[in-house]
Structure formats: C-alpha cells, structure tokens
Design an enzyme around this catalytic site. Structure first.
Site, PDB file in Angstrom:
ATOM      1  N   LYS A 187      10.742  16.788  45.745  1.00 39.14           N
ATOM      2  CA  LYS A 187      10.781  17.745  46.864  1.00 39.14           C
ATOM      3  C   LYS A 187      12.206  18.143  47.292  1.00 39.14           C
ATOM      4  O   LYS A 187      12.465  19.297  47.615  1.00 39.14           O
ATOM      5  CB  LYS A 187      10.060  17.156  48.072  1.00 39.14           C
ATOM      6  CG  LYS A 187       8.538  17.181  47.964  1.00 39.14           C
ATOM      7  CD  LYS A 187       7.950  16.492  49.188  1.00 39.14           C
ATOM      8  CE  LYS A 187       6.561  16.986  49.489  1.00 39.14           C
ATOM      9  NZ  LYS A 187       6.014  16.432  50.723  1.00 39.14           N
TER      10      LYS A 187
ATOM     11  N   GLY B  34      10.123   9.184  58.192  1.00 32.77           N
ATOM     12  CA  GLY B  34      10.087   9.444  56.753  1.00 32.77           C
ATOM     13  C   GLY B  34       9.785  10.909  56.479  1.00 32.77           C
ATOM     14  O   GLY B  34       9.965  11.775  57.352  1.00 32.77           O
TER      15      GLY B  34
ATOM     16  N   LYS C 187      13.867  -0.276  62.963  1.00 28.17           N
ATOM     17  CA  LYS C 187      15.270  -0.172  62.528  1.00 28.17           C
ATOM     18  C   LYS C 187      15.340  -0.538  61.049  1.00 28.17           C
ATOM     19  O   LYS C 187      15.907  -1.557  60.668  1.00 28.17           O
ATOM     20  CB  LYS C 187      16.136  -1.106  63.380  1.00 28.17           C
ATOM     21  CG  LYS C 187      16.387  -0.581  64.785  1.00 28.17           C
ATOM     22  CD  LYS C 187      17.709   0.170  64.847  1.00 28.17           C
ATOM     23  CE  LYS C 187      17.887   0.871  66.157  1.00 28.17           C
ATOM     24  NZ  LYS C 187      19.019   0.516  66.946  1.00 28.17           N
TER      25      LYS C 187
ATOM     26  N   VAL D  34      -1.352  10.622  60.550  1.00 35.14           N
ATOM     27  CA  VAL D  34      -1.201  11.307  59.257  1.00 35.14           C
ATOM     28  C   VAL D  34      -1.932  10.537  58.163  1.00 35.14           C
ATOM     29  O   VAL D  34      -2.262  11.087  57.118  1.00 35.14           O
ATOM     30  CB  VAL D  34       0.279  11.478  58.840  1.00 35.14           C
ATOM     31  CG1 VAL D  34       1.038  12.331  59.821  1.00 35.14           C
ATOM     32  CG2 VAL D  34       0.968  10.153  58.640  1.00 35.14           C
TER      33      VAL D  34
ATOM     34  N   GLY E 157      -5.968  12.066  59.525  1.00 37.69           N
ATOM     35  CA  GLY E 157      -4.979  12.704  58.658  1.00 37.69           C
ATOM     36  C   GLY E 157      -5.542  13.582  57.543  1.00 37.69           C
ATOM     37  O   GLY E 157      -4.799  14.352  56.924  1.00 37.69           O
TER      38      GLY E 157
HETATM   39  P1  NAD Z   1       7.930   7.610  53.840  1.00 35.34           P
HETATM   40  O1  NAD Z   1       8.046   6.478  52.856  1.00 35.34           O
HETATM   41  O2  NAD Z   1       8.826   8.775  53.709  1.00 35.34           O
HETATM   42  O3  NAD Z   1       8.119   7.000  55.329  1.00 35.34           O
HETATM   43  C1  NAD Z   1       7.501   5.795  55.716  1.00 35.34           C
HETATM   44  C2  NAD Z   1       7.578   5.634  57.234  1.00 35.34           C
HETATM   45  O4  NAD Z   1       6.730   4.527  57.616  1.00 35.34           O
HETATM   46  C3  NAD Z   1       8.975   5.303  57.764  1.00 35.34           C
HETATM   47  O5  NAD Z   1       9.140   5.899  59.030  1.00 35.34           O
HETATM   48  C4  NAD Z   1       8.926   3.768  57.875  1.00 35.34           C
HETATM   49  O6  NAD Z   1       9.864   3.262  58.808  1.00 35.34           O
HETATM   50  C5  NAD Z   1       7.506   3.589  58.363  1.00 35.34           C
HETATM   51  N1  NAD Z   1       6.913   2.271  58.117  1.00 35.34           N
HETATM   52  C6  NAD Z   1       6.700   1.672  56.918  1.00 35.34           C
HETATM   53  N2  NAD Z   1       6.088   0.485  57.105  1.00 35.34           N
HETATM   54  C7  NAD Z   1       5.881   0.356  58.442  1.00 35.34           C
HETATM   55  C8  NAD Z   1       5.287  -0.656  59.273  1.00 35.34           C
HETATM   56  N3  NAD Z   1       4.777  -1.782  58.753  1.00 35.34           N
HETATM   57  N4  NAD Z   1       5.273  -0.462  60.631  1.00 35.34           N
HETATM   58  C9  NAD Z   1       5.785   0.664  61.162  1.00 35.34           C
HETATM   59  N5  NAD Z   1       6.365   1.636  60.436  1.00 35.34           N
HETATM   60  C10 NAD Z   1       6.413   1.475  59.094  1.00 35.34           C
HETATM   61  O7  NAD Z   1       6.412   8.028  53.809  1.00 35.34           O
HETATM   62  P2  NAD Z   1       5.761   9.466  54.126  1.00 35.34           P
HETATM   63  O8  NAD Z   1       5.729  10.257  52.897  1.00 35.34           O
HETATM   64  O9  NAD Z   1       6.396  10.026  55.341  1.00 35.34           O
HETATM   65  O10 NAD Z   1       4.260   8.996  54.431  1.00 35.34           O
HETATM   66  C11 NAD Z   1       3.925   8.292  55.615  1.00 35.34           C
HETATM   67  C12 NAD Z   1       2.417   8.243  55.724  1.00 35.34           C
HETATM   68  O11 NAD Z   1       1.927   9.573  55.849  1.00 35.34           O
HETATM   69  C13 NAD Z   1       1.697   7.660  54.501  1.00 35.34           C
HETATM   70  O12 NAD Z   1       0.632   6.863  54.959  1.00 35.34           O
HETATM   71  C14 NAD Z   1       1.184   8.894  53.761  1.00 35.34           C
HETATM   72  O13 NAD Z   1      -0.014   8.642  53.039  1.00 35.34           O
HETATM   73  C15 NAD Z   1       0.887   9.813  54.929  1.00 35.34           C
HETATM   74  N6  NAD Z   1       0.925  11.251  54.580  1.00 35.34           N
HETATM   75  C16 NAD Z   1      -0.176  11.970  54.839  1.00 35.34           C
HETATM   76  C17 NAD Z   1      -0.185  13.314  54.550  1.00 35.34           C
HETATM   77  C18 NAD Z   1      -1.428  14.113  54.824  1.00 35.34           C
HETATM   78  O14 NAD Z   1      -1.553  15.227  54.305  1.00 35.34           O
HETATM   79  N7  NAD Z   1      -2.305  13.632  55.669  1.00 35.34           N
HETATM   80  C19 NAD Z   1       0.944  13.939  53.999  1.00 35.34           C
HETATM   81  C20 NAD Z   1       2.087  13.161  53.756  1.00 35.34           C
HETATM   82  C21 NAD Z   1       2.055  11.791  54.053  1.00 35.34           C
END
Ligand code: NAD
Length: 291
Positions: free
Chosen positions: A73, A136, A160, A236, A260
C-alpha cells in the site's frame, strides 16, 4: 465464464501478499455480472519487491484499475501520479484508477468505507467527539477521513508500542491539513484515567486495534464500565463478527453497536464506484458474501 469473457473484457485486479484468502474477486466479479459490465477481476500474488513491476505490468496491459493490499500500500502510493487528499495524508493507497491519459490516481477507501458503515447504522460523525483506539493502518485511515469529514474532536489512544509514533505523526498531519478541527491528540492506552475521561465525554468510540480479533478475542481494549448509553461503539474487527467489545457495548445499552464487516463491504463498494462511476449492488453483495 466463456460467455462473459470476450476480447474486449477489461481487466481489474488486486495486488499484495497474501491474496489467496481475499473476498474481492468474488465481490467484484459478481457485481460486474449483475450490472452487465464487461470486466473481470483477478487477485495477483505480489511481494513488496515486485510492486513496481506489477504496477507497470497492469499499466502496460491497459487494466482499468486495481486494488492494493499489504504489504504494497505504501509503495504504490509512491508510484502513482497523484493521490487523493486522504491517501496523501495517510501515505498509502488501496485503490488505483487508470485515467484516460494513462496516468494513475491513488485513493484510500478504508476511511470512507468505515464511515459509510457507521452512517448505514445511523451514526453521523460531523461535529461529534470521537475516541479512536489504534494507530496502525486502519486507524490512520479512519482518523484522517473523520478529520476531513468534519469530526469535532479526535482523542487517539494506543499502547506505547511500535505503532505509537505513527499516531503522533497522524496527529500532526491532521492539525496541519485540517486546521478547523477543534481538538486532536494522542494518549497512552495504559493511562486508564485519561481514557475514562475521554470516553465519558465522547459520542463515538472506535476500536481500530487488533484487540478482539482472533487470537486476541478475549482482549477488551477498553474497560466495560467506561461504556455508556450515549455512546456509539464501532469495531473494525470482523473476525469474530461480534467482538467482546461489541458484546459489552450491547450489554451497556450503547446507542449504536457497529461491527467491522460492513467496513469491508463499503471500502470495496467505494473502490468499485471509483473504477466504474456507478454504485456496486452492495446490499446483494452483503447478503451473498458477508453474512
Ligand atoms: P496494524 O498492524 O497496522 O495495527 C495494529 C494496531 O493494533 C496497533 O495500533 C497496535 O498498537 C494495536 N494492538 C495490537 N495488539 C494489541 C493489543 N493486544 N491491545 C491493544 N492494541 C493492540 O493493523 P491494521 O491493519 O490497522 O488492522 C487492525 C485491525 O483492523 C485488524 O483486526 C484488522 O483485521 C482490522 N481491519 C479491518 C478492516 C475492515 O474492513 N473491517 C480493514 C482493515 C483492518
């Protein structure tokens, strides 16, 4: 299939890795057929180092456009000729349209898809106070789009961890690009008192972290006792469909509880509209592929 694919059929596709699990080919091909559009959509397994080759190949084959998933991306955002305002701020794109002159415009539809899903559940963000958990990819797209679409305040909370600095950057980008926003800041998710205060004064709580997603399905990103009736709660995460957070939000009587899966549908529908200039049959796609 042999009746649908002709010598004129326009190619669309998805690039990234892995793509084998993607629901996009089914969703787009069903929509093409339903609307009588002479186009076909395929998923291409493309590792990061082959991104530029894949983009050039699609351009040379006169594809109509393509979607982009991880890990490509950010790389694609650097290769296109122009970016939408949201994609520019996020620094990533998930949808690329080939214009008539062959140039490429990059868009990001994760944020618009998320907000459309909220709207479909009766939740408007304009002028509202939002607490957003996560920094993220998904969270950044949502923060940026919410700011562009007129949210009044965004309080971002994250652990953090290695994602925290990204959130600090997003706050600065939003402040510069949307000077009219009343307030945007980031705080530590571990600071429970600050989180409690922010949630108590907010209209909408969004979980855009991995908490709640398998294998973290037992992780609640915010204490259940912070949830209140005036709050709309959106996740999400779509695997499982009802996360622990959504279950607790229902129990607390929150005014709206939004899963989500609709974000997945509407980000695809937004990309379809950018490709085709017409709406995807979203409700039928939802019934057929996302229930
Ligand atoms: P990413 O890896 O870019 O970000 C992960 C985020 O989760 C970070 O903010 C991290 O600090 C946090 N995190 C990880 N483990 C954690 C925990 N135990 N407690 C609290 N925070 C925690 O991931 P992303 O691509 O942003 O995806 C995040 C979520 O969103 C995933 O579950 C993904 O499946 C979902 N998602 C859904 C859609 C949709 O269309 N519904 C689209 C994109 C992502």
């Amino acid at each position: 299939m042999e009746r649908r694919i002709s010598g004129h059929t326009q190619l669309y596709g998805l690039i990234g890795s892995p793509v084998g699990h993607s629901g996009s080919p089914a969703m787009y091909n069903y929509s093409f057929e339903k609307l009588g559009i002479d186009a076909a959509y395929l998923a291409f397994e493309v590792p990061l180092e082959k991104t530029e080759d894949a983009v050039n190949a699609l351009r040379n084959l006169h594809a109509g456009g393509f979607n982009v998933t991880m890990p490509c991306k950010t790389a694609v955002a650097r290769l296109v000729d122009r970016l939408s305002p949201a994609a520019e701020l996020v620094g990533a794109c998930n949808t690329v349209v080939f214009e008539e002159d062959g140039t490429m415009t990059g868009h990001i539809t994760d944020g618009t898809g998320f907000l459309r899903n909220l709207k479909e559940h009766g939740v408007d963000i304009e002028g509202k106070k939002v607490v957003l958990l996560g920094t993220g990819g998904a969270a950044t797209a949502i923060a940026v789009q919410a700011a562009l679409d007129g949210v009044s305040e965004i309080a971002i909370f994250n652990r953090k961890d290695e994602f925290y600095a990204n959130g600090e950057e997003t706050v600065e980008k939003i402040k510069n690009a949307v000077p009219g926003i009343r307030k945007v800041y980031i705080d530590d998710l571990g600071d429970t008192e600050a989180l409690k205060q922010a949630v108590s004064g907010s209209d909408i709580l969004i979980n855009a972290t991995r908490a709640g997603m398998s294998p973290l399905e037992d992780v609640l990103p915010v204490p259940a006792e912070f949830l209140h009736k005036d709050l709309a709660v959106a996740d999400v995460v779509y695997n499982p469909r009802e996360t622990l957070l959504l279950k607790k939000a229902k129990e607390a009587g929150c005014r709206a509880v939004v899963g989500g899966i609709g974000m997945l549908l509407w980000q695809g529908a937004a990309a379809f509209e950018l490709f085709m200039g017409k709406e995807m049959p979203a409700q039928e796609v939802m019934e057929k592929f996302f229930k």
